[in-house]
Write a protein that holds these residues in place. Structure first.
Motif, PDB file in Angstrom:
ATOM      1  N   HIS A  26      37.890  46.761  30.206  1.00  0.00           N
ATOM      2  CA  HIS A  26      36.482  46.447  30.408  1.00  0.00           C
ATOM      3  C   HIS A  26      35.610  47.174  29.386  1.00  0.00           C
ATOM      4  O   HIS A  26      35.943  48.263  28.928  1.00  0.00           O
ATOM      5  CB  HIS A  26      36.071  46.829  31.832  1.00  0.00           C
ATOM      6  CG  HIS A  26      36.861  46.107  32.882  1.00  0.00           C
ATOM      7  ND1 HIS A  26      36.483  44.889  33.387  1.00  0.00           N
ATOM      8  CD2 HIS A  26      38.024  46.429  33.495  1.00  0.00           C
ATOM      9  CE1 HIS A  26      37.378  44.485  34.278  1.00  0.00           C
ATOM     10  NE2 HIS A  26      38.327  45.399  34.357  1.00  0.00           N
ATOM     11  N   PHE A  27      34.484  46.559  29.051  1.00  0.00           N
ATOM     12  CA  PHE A  27      33.548  47.107  28.076  1.00  0.00           C
ATOM     13  C   PHE A  27      32.629  48.103  28.777  1.00  0.00           C
ATOM     14  O   PHE A  27      31.867  47.741  29.668  1.00  0.00           O
ATOM     15  CB  PHE A  27      32.729  45.975  27.457  1.00  0.00           C
ATOM     16  CG  PHE A  27      31.849  46.406  26.314  1.00  0.00           C
ATOM     17  CD1 PHE A  27      32.359  46.509  25.029  1.00  0.00           C
ATOM     18  CD2 PHE A  27      30.519  46.719  26.516  1.00  0.00           C
ATOM     19  CE1 PHE A  27      31.566  46.895  23.959  1.00  0.00           C
ATOM     20  CE2 PHE A  27      29.704  47.107  25.459  1.00  0.00           C
ATOM     21  CZ  PHE A  27      30.229  47.205  24.181  1.00  0.00           C
ATOM     22  N   GLY A  28      32.721  49.383  28.382  1.00  0.00           N
ATOM     23  CA  GLY A  28      31.934  50.432  29.030  1.00  0.00           C
ATOM     24  C   GLY A  28      32.754  51.184  30.059  1.00  0.00           C
ATOM     25  O   GLY A  28      33.528  50.594  30.823  1.00  0.00           O
ATOM     26  N   GLY A  29      32.575  52.505  30.079  1.00  0.00           N
ATOM     27  CA  GLY A  29      33.373  53.352  30.959  1.00  0.00           C
ATOM     28  C   GLY A  29      33.022  53.260  32.422  1.00  0.00           C
ATOM     29  O   GLY A  29      33.798  53.671  33.286  1.00  0.00           O
ATOM     30  N   ARG A  30      31.825  52.691  32.740  1.00  0.00           N
ATOM     31  CA  ARG A  30      31.412  52.582  34.141  1.00  0.00           C
ATOM     32  C   ARG A  30      31.128  51.139  34.558  1.00  0.00           C
ATOM     33  O   ARG A  30      30.418  50.897  35.525  1.00  0.00           O
ATOM     34  CB  ARG A  30      30.164  53.427  34.391  1.00  0.00           C
ATOM     35  CG  ARG A  30      30.339  54.906  34.139  1.00  0.00           C
ATOM     36  CD  ARG A  30      29.132  55.684  34.644  1.00  0.00           C
ATOM     37  NE  ARG A  30      29.113  57.044  34.138  1.00  0.00           N
ATOM     38  CZ  ARG A  30      28.149  57.915  34.391  1.00  0.00           C
ATOM     39  NH1 ARG A  30      27.120  57.548  35.145  1.00  0.00           N
ATOM     40  NH2 ARG A  30      28.192  59.139  33.883  1.00  0.00           N
ATOM     41  N   SER A  31      31.673  50.204  33.830  1.00  0.00           N
ATOM     42  CA  SER A  31      31.394  48.795  34.120  1.00  0.00           C
ATOM     43  C   SER A  31      32.247  48.252  35.256  1.00  0.00           C
ATOM     44  O   SER A  31      31.894  47.243  35.872  1.00  0.00           O
ATOM     45  CB  SER A  31      31.630  47.945  32.865  1.00  0.00           C
ATOM     46  OG  SER A  31      30.752  48.351  31.830  1.00  0.00           O
ATOM     47  N   TYR A  32      33.364  48.910  35.524  1.00  0.00           N
ATOM     48  CA  TYR A  32      34.289  48.396  36.536  1.00  0.00           C
ATOM     49  C   TYR A  32      35.081  49.550  37.135  1.00  0.00           C
ATOM     50  O   TYR A  32      35.498  50.461  36.417  1.00  0.00           O
ATOM     51  CB  TYR A  32      35.258  47.385  35.902  1.00  0.00           C
ATOM     52  CG  TYR A  32      36.189  46.736  36.888  1.00  0.00           C
ATOM     53  CD1 TYR A  32      35.758  45.686  37.689  1.00  0.00           C
ATOM     54  CD2 TYR A  32      37.507  47.190  37.028  1.00  0.00           C
ATOM     55  CE1 TYR A  32      36.609  45.092  38.602  1.00  0.00           C
ATOM     56  CE2 TYR A  32      38.368  46.599  37.927  1.00  0.00           C
ATOM     57  CZ  TYR A  32      37.916  45.552  38.724  1.00  0.00           C
ATOM     58  OH  TYR A  32      38.764  44.973  39.631  1.00  0.00           O
ATOM     59  N   PHE A  33      35.248  49.513  38.456  1.00  0.00           N
ATOM     60  CA  PHE A  33      36.036  50.527  39.155  1.00  0.00           C
ATOM     61  C   PHE A  33      37.076  49.822  40.023  1.00  0.00           C
ATOM     62  O   PHE A  33      36.716  49.141  40.989  1.00  0.00           O
ATOM     63  CB  PHE A  33      35.142  51.416  40.035  1.00  0.00           C
ATOM     64  CG  PHE A  33      34.122  52.195  39.257  1.00  0.00           C
ATOM     65  CD1 PHE A  33      34.474  53.375  38.631  1.00  0.00           C
ATOM     66  CD2 PHE A  33      32.812  51.741  39.147  1.00  0.00           C
ATOM     67  CE1 PHE A  33      33.534  54.097  37.900  1.00  0.00           C
ATOM     68  CE2 PHE A  33      31.863  52.457  38.427  1.00  0.00           C
ATOM     69  CZ  PHE A  33      32.234  53.630  37.804  1.00  0.00           C
ATOM     70  N   PRO A  34      38.350  49.939  39.668  1.00  0.00           N
ATOM     71  CA  PRO A  34      39.387  49.250  40.447  1.00  0.00           C
ATOM     72  C   PRO A  34      39.562  49.849  41.835  1.00  0.00           C
ATOM     73  O   PRO A  34      39.334  51.041  42.048  1.00  0.00           O
ATOM     74  CB  PRO A  34      40.647  49.450  39.603  1.00  0.00           C
ATOM     75  CG  PRO A  34      40.386  50.698  38.822  1.00  0.00           C
ATOM     76  CD  PRO A  34      38.916  50.701  38.545  1.00  0.00           C
ATOM     77  N   SER A  35      39.961  49.019  42.769  1.00  0.00           N
ATOM     78  CA  SER A  35      40.254  49.482  44.127  1.00  0.00           C
ATOM     79  C   SER A  35      41.638  50.123  44.153  1.00  0.00           C
ATOM     80  O   SER A  35      42.447  49.949  43.227  1.00  0.00           O
ATOM     81  CB  SER A  35      40.235  48.303  45.102  1.00  0.00           C
ATOM     82  OG  SER A  35      41.284  47.393  44.782  1.00  0.00           O
ATOM     83  N   THR A  36      41.920  50.848  45.215  1.00  0.00           N
ATOM     84  CA  THR A  36      43.247  51.446  45.382  1.00  0.00           C
ATOM     85  C   THR A  36      44.321  50.372  45.383  1.00  0.00           C
ATOM     86  O   THR A  36      45.413  50.551  44.822  1.00  0.00           O
ATOM     87  CB  THR A  36      43.303  52.259  46.682  1.00  0.00           C
ATOM     88  OG1 THR A  36      42.299  53.287  46.633  1.00  0.00           O
ATOM     89  CG2 THR A  36      44.663  52.909  46.865  1.00  0.00           C
ATOM     90  N   GLU A  37      44.016  49.225  46.006  1.00  0.00           N
ATOM     91  CA  GLU A  37      44.976  48.128  46.067  1.00  0.00           C
ATOM     92  C   GLU A  37      45.288  47.588  44.672  1.00  0.00           C
ATOM     93  O   GLU A  37      46.452  47.291  44.354  1.00  0.00           O
ATOM     94  CB  GLU A  37      44.422  46.997  46.951  1.00  0.00           C
ATOM     95  CG  GLU A  37      44.318  47.324  48.429  1.00  0.00           C
ATOM     96  CD  GLU A  37      43.181  48.281  48.755  1.00  0.00           C
ATOM     97  OE1 GLU A  37      43.261  48.946  49.805  1.00  0.00           O
ATOM     98  OE2 GLU A  37      42.220  48.374  47.954  1.00  0.00           O
ATOM     99  N   GLU A  38      44.258  47.485  43.824  1.00  0.00           N
ATOM    100  CA  GLU A  38      44.476  46.996  42.472  1.00  0.00           C
ATOM    101  C   GLU A  38      45.316  47.981  41.658  1.00  0.00           C
ATOM    102  O   GLU A  38      46.175  47.575  40.864  1.00  0.00           O
ATOM    103  CB  GLU A  38      43.135  46.760  41.777  1.00  0.00           C
ATOM    104  CG  GLU A  38      43.253  46.103  40.418  1.00  0.00           C
ATOM    105  CD  GLU A  38      41.914  45.790  39.785  1.00  0.00           C
ATOM    106  OE1 GLU A  38      41.924  45.358  38.629  1.00  0.00           O
ATOM    107  OE2 GLU A  38      40.876  45.968  40.459  1.00  0.00           O
TER     108      GLU A  38
END
Length: 300
Positions: A280-292
């Motif tokens: 993903h573009f940017g260090g805070r653009s996406y946060f995966p879930s534990t399941e992912e």
């Protein structure tokens, strides 16, 4: 217990821009991606830890200016508590311009610390540390963070250190105080004077009784457990942007530690987490879930 995790480190605002393959100096170029986010190792790690469900607060200075407002709102958006931010006259966060190579996701960083003021010991309250489960610090606000590490050690509160570069004598003191010390290979080489990760680990282990971890991007990570070297390979991934990948490793390692995972599982969890951030573009653009993250581990 006031907080699960107290995070302390440099406050930064990032301006990230994709850089085309071919540019002509002195002209204008339209790009598909330009974003403004909070940044820096401690801030990004705080967001990761909070998004993994732990009550997380950021400790540092703030002021009534545009950069502070952006930095504060970026933390709040990610679920990080900001009640320990201290008003400081003439303070402003550092600012970084991050150029992302559109071909390979590699980043080039230009930054300024004009008017930035690091956390000072006189503004710290020992009760904050005493009533937390974990302290997370970077290697930038070293004067305040050294004092926080001493408080954590005094009260047997575990700490995670994300340290990259700086005065070697200061880094060694931080390493001696920390309980989980994570260094990039370049930083470990600087401290130890050696080249190979396993040699660096064994050399630096003489400075601390804490858990040592060395990271090296796509080459994976190494840790020393008793006299055994553990290597965690990096997870294969499609790299869009490497911004924040190392910070994500540190933050997810800290969260895994509080969840009671053993060393091998912490390294695996952190490696999988950071491999998803790279997509993903940017260090805070996406946060995966534990399941992912678990699915990523199973795919390997």
């Amino acid at each position: 217990m006031l907080f699960d995790v107290i995070v302390s480190g440099m406050m930064v605002v990032d301006i990230l821009s994709e850089v085309p393959s071919n540019i002509k100096s002195g002209t204008k170029h339209e790009v598909s991606k330009i974003i403004i986010q909070g940044g820096a190792p401690a801030g990004n790690a705080a967001c990761v830890i909070a998004q993994l469900g732990l009550k997380t607060t950021f400790l540092g200075y703030t002021a009534d200016n545009t950069l502070s407002m952006i930095a504060n709102q970026e933390l709040i958006k990610c679920g990080v508590n900001t009640s320990l931010l201290i008003q400081k006259e003439d303070f402003q966060p550092a600012i970084a311009v991050v150029e992302i190579n559109s071909d390979n996701g590699e980043r080039t960083v230009f930054y300024s610390t004009n008017n930035y003021k690091p956390l000072q010991p006189k503004d710290l309250n020992e009760e904050w540390i005493k009533n937390s489960r974990l302290l997370f610090v970077d290697g930038y606000d070293v004067v305040g963070n050294l004092e926080l590490l001493k408080m954590a050690k005094k009260h047997n509160i575990p700490s995670v250190l994300d340290i990259e570069t700086g005065d070697i004598s200061v880094l060694k003191e931080m390493i001696s105080l920390g309980s989980h010390i994570i260094l990039p290979l370049e930083g470990a080489q600087m401290v130890s004077g050696l080249e190979k990760p396993k040699d660096c680990l064994k050399s630096i282990s003489s400075l601390t009784k804490g858990q040592l971890v060395i990271t090296d991007g796509a080459n994976g990570s190494w840790a020393l457990e008793s006299d055994t070297i553990i290597h965690q390979p990096a997870f294969p991934t499609t790299v869009v942007d490497t911004t924040g990948c190392g910070d994500a490793f540190h933050g997810s390692y800290a969260a895994a530690l509080l969840e009671g995972k053993n060393l091998k599982d912490r390294l695996q969890f952190a490696s999988a987490y950071s491999s998803i951030i790279a997509k993903h573009f940017g260090g805070r653009s996406y946060f995966p879930s534990t399941e992912e993250i678990e699915q990523q581990i199973l795919k390997k």
